[in-house]
Write a protein that holds these residues in place. Structure first.
Motif, mmCIF file in Angstrom:
data_model
loop_
_atom_site.group_PDB
_atom_site.id
_atom_site.type_symbol
_atom_site.label_atom_id
_atom_site.label_comp_id
_atom_site.label_asym_id
_atom_site.label_seq_id
_atom_site.Cartn_x
_atom_site.Cartn_y
_atom_site.Cartn_z
ATOM 1 N N VAL A 63 42.293 33.943 36.087
ATOM 2 C CA VAL A 63 43.414 34.893 36.100
ATOM 3 C C VAL A 63 44.600 34.310 35.327
ATOM 4 O O VAL A 63 45.208 34.997 34.500
ATOM 5 C CB VAL A 63 43.820 35.275 37.539
ATOM 6 N N SER A 64 44.905 33.045 35.559
ATOM 7 C CA SER A 64 46.011 32.399 34.836
ATOM 8 C C SER A 64 45.756 32.383 33.335
ATOM 9 O O SER A 64 46.660 32.652 32.540
ATOM 10 C CB SER A 64 46.210 30.967 35.328
ATOM 11 N N ASN A 65 44.511 32.079 32.951
ATOM 12 C CA ASN A 65 44.166 32.072 31.526
ATOM 13 C C ASN A 65 44.296 33.456 30.908
ATOM 14 O O ASN A 65 44.782 33.598 29.784
ATOM 15 C CB ASN A 65 42.746 31.542 31.317
ATOM 16 N N ARG A 73 52.582 39.578 32.308
ATOM 17 C CA ARG A 73 53.410 39.085 33.400
ATOM 18 C C ARG A 73 52.664 38.965 34.715
ATOM 19 O O ARG A 73 52.929 38.072 35.502
ATOM 20 C CB ARG A 73 54.598 40.017 33.627
ATOM 21 N N ASP A 74 51.762 39.917 34.992
ATOM 22 C CA ASP A 74 51.140 39.962 36.307
ATOM 23 C C ASP A 74 49.816 40.720 36.267
ATOM 24 O O ASP A 74 49.408 41.223 35.222
ATOM 25 C CB ASP A 74 52.095 40.610 37.315
ATOM 26 N N ARG A 75 49.151 40.797 37.426
ATOM 27 C CA ARG A 75 47.846 41.458 37.525
ATOM 28 C C ARG A 75 47.934 42.943 37.201
ATOM 29 O O ARG A 75 46.998 43.519 36.655
ATOM 30 C CB ARG A 75 47.267 41.278 38.930
ATOM 31 N N ILE A 80 46.347 47.430 33.511
ATOM 32 C CA ILE A 80 46.736 48.394 32.474
ATOM 33 C C ILE A 80 46.074 48.027 31.149
ATOM 34 O O ILE A 80 45.518 48.889 30.463
ATOM 35 C CB ILE A 80 48.283 48.439 32.330
ATOM 36 N N THR A 81 46.091 46.747 30.812
ATOM 37 C CA THR A 81 45.469 46.276 29.571
ATOM 38 C C THR A 81 43.967 46.555 29.568
ATOM 39 O O THR A 81 43.416 47.002 28.560
ATOM 40 C CB THR A 81 45.740 44.772 29.378
ATOM 41 N N ALA A 82 43.304 46.313 30.695
ATOM 42 C CA ALA A 82 41.861 46.563 30.788
ATOM 43 C C ALA A 82 41.546 48.033 30.549
ATOM 44 O O ALA A 82 40.590 48.371 29.837
ATOM 45 C CB ALA A 82 41.333 46.121 32.152
ATOM 46 N N TYR A 83 42.356 48.931 31.111
ATOM 47 C CA TYR A 83 42.145 50.367 30.898
ATOM 48 C C TYR A 83 42.441 50.756 29.447
ATOM 49 O O TYR A 83 41.679 51.503 28.839
ATOM 50 C CB TYR A 83 42.994 51.193 31.870
ATOM 51 N N GLU A 84 43.524 50.239 28.895
ATOM 52 C CA GLU A 84 43.874 50.574 27.505
ATOM 53 C C GLU A 84 42.825 50.078 26.517
ATOM 54 O O GLU A 84 42.581 50.718 25.491
ATOM 55 C CB GLU A 84 45.248 49.989 27.149
#
Length: 123
Positions: A63-65, A73-75, A80-84
């Motif tokens: 997760v940190s990587n 910034r956070d999970r 959001i990135t995974a969906y995009e």
């Protein structure tokens, strides 16, 4: 003070984006990508550890990587990135590959081998 889009909060380093504003995921290892998909499904660190058959410490490292490599910034931003990026699709439980698209049916309840002493559970 105006916010500068496309810049890292800690300096002037550019965030790695593809055309269209989607972060580049090719910097992630396959295990980090798998972790990102499980985060997007809403799994907790202990659930991810049980699913991937790794320690919770290793999940935290992944997760940190992910957050560092994608300048997130956070999970929540990771989800959001995974969906995009198309790694997570609404209505699908595991978009990693076609063999893994069946609904999740296993138990991911992680139980400690010995009672925790001196520390609160869940930390």
């Amino acid at each position: 003070m105006a916010v500068q889009v496309g810049r890292h909060a800690r300096g002037d380093r550019r965030i790695p984006h593809r055309p269209g504003g989607v972060p580049r995921l090719d910097s992630l290892t396959s295990r980090e990508t798998e972790t990102l998909c499980l985060i997007a499904r809403g799994l907790t660190n202990p659930e991810i550890a049980a699913t991937m058959v790794i320690s919770e410490h290793t999940v935290k490292t992944h997760v940190s990587n992910i957050l560092a490599k994608l300048c997130l910034r956070d999970r929540i931003r990771a989800v959001i990135t995974a969906y995009e990026a198309g790694l997570a699709v609404p209505g699908r439980t595991s978009p990693m590959n076609s063999a893994a698209r069946a609904p999740f049916s296993g138990s991911v309840k992680a139980t400690p081998a010995a009672p925790l002493r001196g520390r609160a559970r869940g930390h």
